[in-house]
Design a protein around this motif. Structure first.
Motif, PDB file in Angstrom:
ATOM      1  N   LYS A 453      82.095 -53.579  28.720  1.00 62.45           N
ATOM      2  CA  LYS A 453      82.826 -52.329  28.520  1.00 62.45           C
ATOM      3  C   LYS A 453      82.993 -51.584  29.837  1.00 62.45           C
ATOM      4  N   GLU A 454      81.959 -51.649  30.666  1.00 60.32           N
ATOM      5  CA  GLU A 454      81.983 -50.908  31.928  1.00 60.32           C
ATOM      6  C   GLU A 454      82.990 -51.491  32.913  1.00 60.32           C
ATOM      7  N   ILE A 455      83.072 -52.839  32.991  1.00 63.29           N
ATOM      8  CA  ILE A 455      83.968 -53.454  33.984  1.00 63.29           C
ATOM      9  C   ILE A 455      85.310 -53.858  33.381  1.00 63.29           C
ATOM     10  N   GLY A 456      85.414 -53.786  32.069  1.00 65.36           N
ATOM     11  CA  GLY A 456      86.684 -54.077  31.417  1.00 65.36           C
ATOM     12  C   GLY A 456      87.053 -55.537  31.364  1.00 65.36           C
ATOM     13  N   ARG A 457      86.110 -56.422  31.357  1.00 67.34           N
ATOM     14  CA  ARG A 457      86.371 -57.866  31.295  1.00 67.34           C
ATOM     15  C   ARG A 457      85.300 -58.573  30.472  1.00 67.34           C
ATOM     16  N   SER A 458      85.677 -59.726  29.922  1.00 69.16           N
ATOM     17  CA  SER A 458      84.714 -60.549  29.182  1.00 69.16           C
ATOM     18  C   SER A 458      83.747 -61.193  30.177  1.00 69.16           C
ATOM     19  N   LEU A 459      82.501 -61.330  29.741  1.00 70.52           N
ATOM     20  CA  LEU A 459      81.458 -61.821  30.641  1.00 70.52           C
ATOM     21  C   LEU A 459      80.642 -62.902  29.938  1.00 70.52           C
ATOM     22  N   THR A 460      80.433 -64.009  30.643  1.00 73.23           N
ATOM     23  CA  THR A 460      79.595 -65.101  30.131  1.00 73.23           C
ATOM     24  C   THR A 460      78.446 -65.351  31.108  1.00 73.23           C
ATOM     25  N   ILE A 461      77.227 -65.418  30.580  1.00 74.28           N
ATOM     26  CA  ILE A 461      76.047 -65.706  31.415  1.00 74.28           C
ATOM     27  C   ILE A 461      75.668 -67.166  31.208  1.00 74.28           C
ATOM     28  N   GLU A 462      75.625 -67.918  32.284  1.00 74.95           N
ATOM     29  CA  GLU A 462      75.301 -69.347  32.208  1.00 74.95           C
ATOM     30  C   GLU A 462      73.981 -69.605  32.938  1.00 74.95           C
ATOM     31  N   ALA A 463      72.995 -70.139  32.199  1.00 73.20           N
ATOM     32  CA  ALA A 463      71.676 -70.438  32.789  1.00 73.20           C
ATOM     33  C   ALA A 463      71.696 -71.809  33.466  1.00 73.20           C
ATOM     34  N   ILE A 464      71.325 -71.839  34.746  1.00 71.85           N
ATOM     35  CA  ILE A 464      71.283 -73.086  35.518  1.00 71.85           C
ATOM     36  C   ILE A 464      69.822 -73.333  35.945  1.00 71.85           C
ATOM     37  N   PRO A 465      69.111 -74.277  35.317  1.00 76.22           N
ATOM     38  CA  PRO A 465      67.691 -74.495  35.617  1.00 76.22           C
ATOM     39  C   PRO A 465      67.396 -74.822  37.092  1.00 76.22           C
ATOM     40  N   THR A 466      68.359 -75.477  37.762  1.00 75.03           N
ATOM     41  CA  THR A 466      68.127 -75.883  39.151  1.00 75.03           C
ATOM     42  C   THR A 466      68.448 -74.787  40.162  1.00 75.03           C
ATOM     43  N   MET A 467      68.884 -73.644  39.700  1.00 77.34           N
ATOM     44  CA  MET A 467      69.293 -72.570  40.594  1.00 77.34           C
ATOM     45  C   MET A 467      68.083 -71.855  41.187  1.00 77.34           C
ATOM     46  N   HIS A 468      68.221 -71.413  42.432  1.00 77.44           N
ATOM     47  CA  HIS A 468      67.176 -70.630  43.087  1.00 77.44           C
ATOM     48  C   HIS A 468      66.939 -69.346  42.290  1.00 77.44           C
ATOM     49  N   PRO A 469      65.678 -68.929  42.093  1.00 73.22           N
ATOM     50  CA  PRO A 469      65.397 -67.733  41.269  1.00 73.22           C
ATOM     51  C   PRO A 469      66.076 -66.466  41.747  1.00 73.22           C
ATOM     52  N   GLU A 470      66.429 -66.388  43.048  1.00 71.44           N
ATOM     53  CA  GLU A 470      67.056 -65.170  43.579  1.00 71.44           C
ATOM     54  C   GLU A 470      68.581 -65.278  43.664  1.00 71.44           C
ATOM     55  N   ALA A 471      69.102 -66.490  43.473  1.00 66.60           N
ATOM     56  CA  ALA A 471      70.539 -66.715  43.697  1.00 66.60           C
ATOM     57  C   ALA A 471      71.355 -66.503  42.413  1.00 66.60           C
ATOM     58  N   TYR A 472      72.646 -66.221  42.608  1.00 66.84           N
ATOM     59  CA  TYR A 472      73.545 -66.132  41.479  1.00 66.84           C
ATOM     60  C   TYR A 472      74.975 -66.383  41.989  1.00 66.84           C
ATOM     61  N   SER A 473      75.851 -66.824  41.077  1.00 72.75           N
ATOM     62  CA  SER A 473      77.259 -67.039  41.409  1.00 72.75           C
ATOM     63  C   SER A 473      78.113 -66.324  40.371  1.00 72.75           C
ATOM     64  N   ILE A 474      79.177 -65.655  40.847  1.00 70.16           N
ATOM     65  CA  ILE A 474      80.127 -64.992  39.931  1.00 70.16           C
ATOM     66  C   ILE A 474      81.462 -65.711  40.050  1.00 70.16           C
ATOM     67  N   LEU A 475      81.853 -66.381  38.966  1.00 71.33           N
ATOM     68  CA  LEU A 475      83.088 -67.159  38.940  1.00 71.33           C
ATOM     69  C   LEU A 475      84.107 -66.467  38.042  1.00 71.33           C
ATOM     70  N   GLN A 476      85.383 -66.639  38.399  1.00 69.16           N
ATOM     71  CA  GLN A 476      86.461 -66.060  37.588  1.00 69.16           C
ATOM     72  C   GLN A 476      87.320 -67.157  37.004  1.00 69.16           C
ATOM     73  N   LEU A 477      87.343 -67.244  35.692  1.00 70.50           N
ATOM     74  CA  LEU A 477      88.171 -68.242  35.004  1.00 70.50           C
ATOM     75  C   LEU A 477      89.534 -67.653  34.701  1.00 70.50           C
ATOM     76  N   GLY A 478      90.549 -68.513  34.636  1.00 67.28           N
ATOM     77  CA  GLY A 478      91.912 -68.048  34.379  1.00 67.28           C
ATOM     78  C   GLY A 478      92.055 -67.484  32.993  1.00 67.28           C
ATOM     79  N   GLN A 479      93.172 -66.716  32.759  1.00 69.18           N
ATOM     80  CA  GLN A 479      93.427 -66.079  31.468  1.00 69.18           C
ATOM     81  C   GLN A 479      93.680 -67.145  30.399  1.00 69.18           C
TER      82      GLN A 479
END
Length: 479
Positions: A453-479
């Motif tokens: 609601k705050e950013i005005g877009r749909s958001l999906t959280i994807e858990a990646i077991p091999t990811m560094h505990p401090e790291a994150y990636s924000i990807l934008q999928l097409g409409q």
């Protein structure tokens, strides 16, 4: 006191352990590939002189230049008297006294030494020293007179502990060998170009015989037939009376597994060391020093608080002396014993620590208690200890010992999403890839819908077991 030296040999590495009454006290590991440079003598070439640091960097033909501090330049060595005489491009003969550790190159000196079985020959000085471990004044005087008589003219020497009780013939034979070695080394230095290795110190197997095997050792157990034969051949020439003490282990298990050393070695990687009473010590290292903290833990004592504290501190003093030697901790060491109210208790703990430290071959100095009740110590460090060989910096925490909490990472993600929402036109669904511990936070309390609601877009959280505990990636999928 039963003393045993256990040696395990593989093509990739050699490991040595010293046991006293079946208690592990010392470990050395030498890797075949990395090799040992402490004790090596090089004809090097000065690459850089830093007057402000009173130091020079010497090319010795390895990946890291050696570091030579002007305090380690002997005044009697020609063309090496002062730092003003050091010039870029100049050749210089140096010996490595400290392994390369981390980003630092090996440390060098021009005070050259050639260690033998009974003596250490010092070609660049002119005095005789006697091992401090030889305590009887009559024997010290006998060895001093003997050394003065047989040492090469103009050279110095240190008489080692194992020379106690040895004859003039045995010591002279050792000196003659070292003198011939020095003459051939000096001759080679004149005819070769820098950088070049003039003398390589012997491998760990031979150093064990040279530096550790003595009348105090009941057994030397080796699990490699070729190394066993080398040791026996050396002892036939050097100390035939010790030959019966050398044993070849031929069991299915290697010596370290058979004698329970591998299990003990694994414990040395831990910060916390348990004491038999229920107390414990914690060992933490920084760049400059090692700090050891003593705690009563589960131990509640039997009489009163002062007795409980004294008992824990005395037990800790014994274990600390063992751990310092076992982990080969060098440099400045600070020990925070539990506070004691009585002076006699403080003296008892310091005396117990000093008594245990006497068994350590490495030079150690206990400076006593500070005004804050901390014990200050220093211990000489030359080779990289087994911890430096076995372990590397954690790729997650980068040596900090901790990573950002999932809450911190989740807040960082929200902050970044808000920043993107203000500066960019968002289209389609946003996918945030995170470590599962962070992803779990977004599933609580309707967190995702609030952010959407705050950013005005749909958001999906994807858990990646091999990811560094401090790291994150924000990807934008097409409409």
């Amino acid at each position: 006191m039963a003393k045993t030296i256990v040696v395990n040999i593989m093509p990739e590495e050699t490991r040595m352990a010293i046991l006293e009454d079946n208690e592990l006290l010392e470990v050395s590991i030498e890797r075949t590939q990395s090799g040992n440079v402490v004790g090596n003598i090089y004809k090097g070439k000065i690459k850089n002189v830093l007057p402000g640091m009173q130091a020079a960097f010497i090319d010795i033909g390895r990946d890291k230049n050696a570091f030579l501090y002007t305090g380690d330049i002997h005044p009697d060595v020609p063309s090496q008297a002062t730092d003003e005489k050091l010039t870029v491009g100049q050749d210089i003969i140096i010996q490595i006294i400290k392994d390369a550790i981390g980003t630092k190159g090996p440390r060098a000196t021009t005070h050259l030494t050639l260690p033998g079985r009974y003596v250490v020959l010092m070609p660049t000085v002119d005095y005789v020293g006697i091992s401090r471990r030889i305590e009887r004044s009559e024997e010290r005087e006998r060895l001093k007179q003997l050394a003065e008589k047989v040492r090469p003219q103009g050279m110095g020497m240190i008489v080692r502990t194992v020379a106690e009780g040895k004859s003039e013939e045995e010591i002279k034979r050792d000196i003659d060998y070292l003198n011939n070695l020095w003459n051939s080394l000096a001759a080679r230095a004149k005819r070769t170009n820098a950088p070049t290795l003039l003398y390589r110190d012997v491998d760990l197997v031979i150093r064990i015989v040279r530096d550790y095997l003595s009348e105090e050792v009941d057994q030397l157990i080796i699990d490699n037939a070729e190394a066993y034969a080398r040791v026996c051949d050396l002892l036939k020439y050097m100390s035939p009376e010790l030959l019966p003490r050398v044993k070849l282990h031929q069991g299915a298990e290697d010596t370290f597994t058979h004698y329970g050393i591998t299990e003990e070695l694994d414990k040395c990687g831990k910060r916390q060391v348990e004491l038999k009473s229920g107390g414990y010590i914690v060992i933490d290292k920084t760049e400059a020093l090692t700090v050891i903290d003593v705690n009563t833990g589960k131990f509640v004592g039997h009489t009163n608080l002062a007795h409980t504290v004294l008992h824990t501190n005395l037990e800790a003093a014994s274990e600390i002396a063992r751990q310092i030697r076992l982990r080969d901790i060098g440099g400045i060491i600070i020990i925070d014993f539990i506070d004691m109210d009585f002076e006699e208790h403080k003296h008892a703990v310091i005396n117990a620590l000093e008594e245990k430290i006497k068994r350590d071959k490495t030079k150690t100095n206990i400076l006593g208690l500070t005004g804050l009740g901390l014990v200050e110590m220093t211990r000489k460090k030359a080779r990289q200890n087994f911890e430096g060989v076995l372990y590397s910096e954690c790729p997650c925490c980068e040596g900090r010992g901790r990573v950002q909490s999932p809450e911190t990472v989740s807040i960082n993600i929200r902050r970044e999403l808000r920043r993107i929402a203000k500066t960019k036109r968002l289209e389609g669904v946003l996918v945030v890839q995170v470590h599962p511990r962070v992803a779990a936070l977004f599933t609580k309390d309707d967190a995702i819908s609030i952010i959407e609601k705050e950013i005005g877009r749909s958001l999906t959280i994807e858990a990646i077991p091999t990811m560094h505990p401090e790291a994150y990636s924000i990807l934008q999928l097409g409409q």
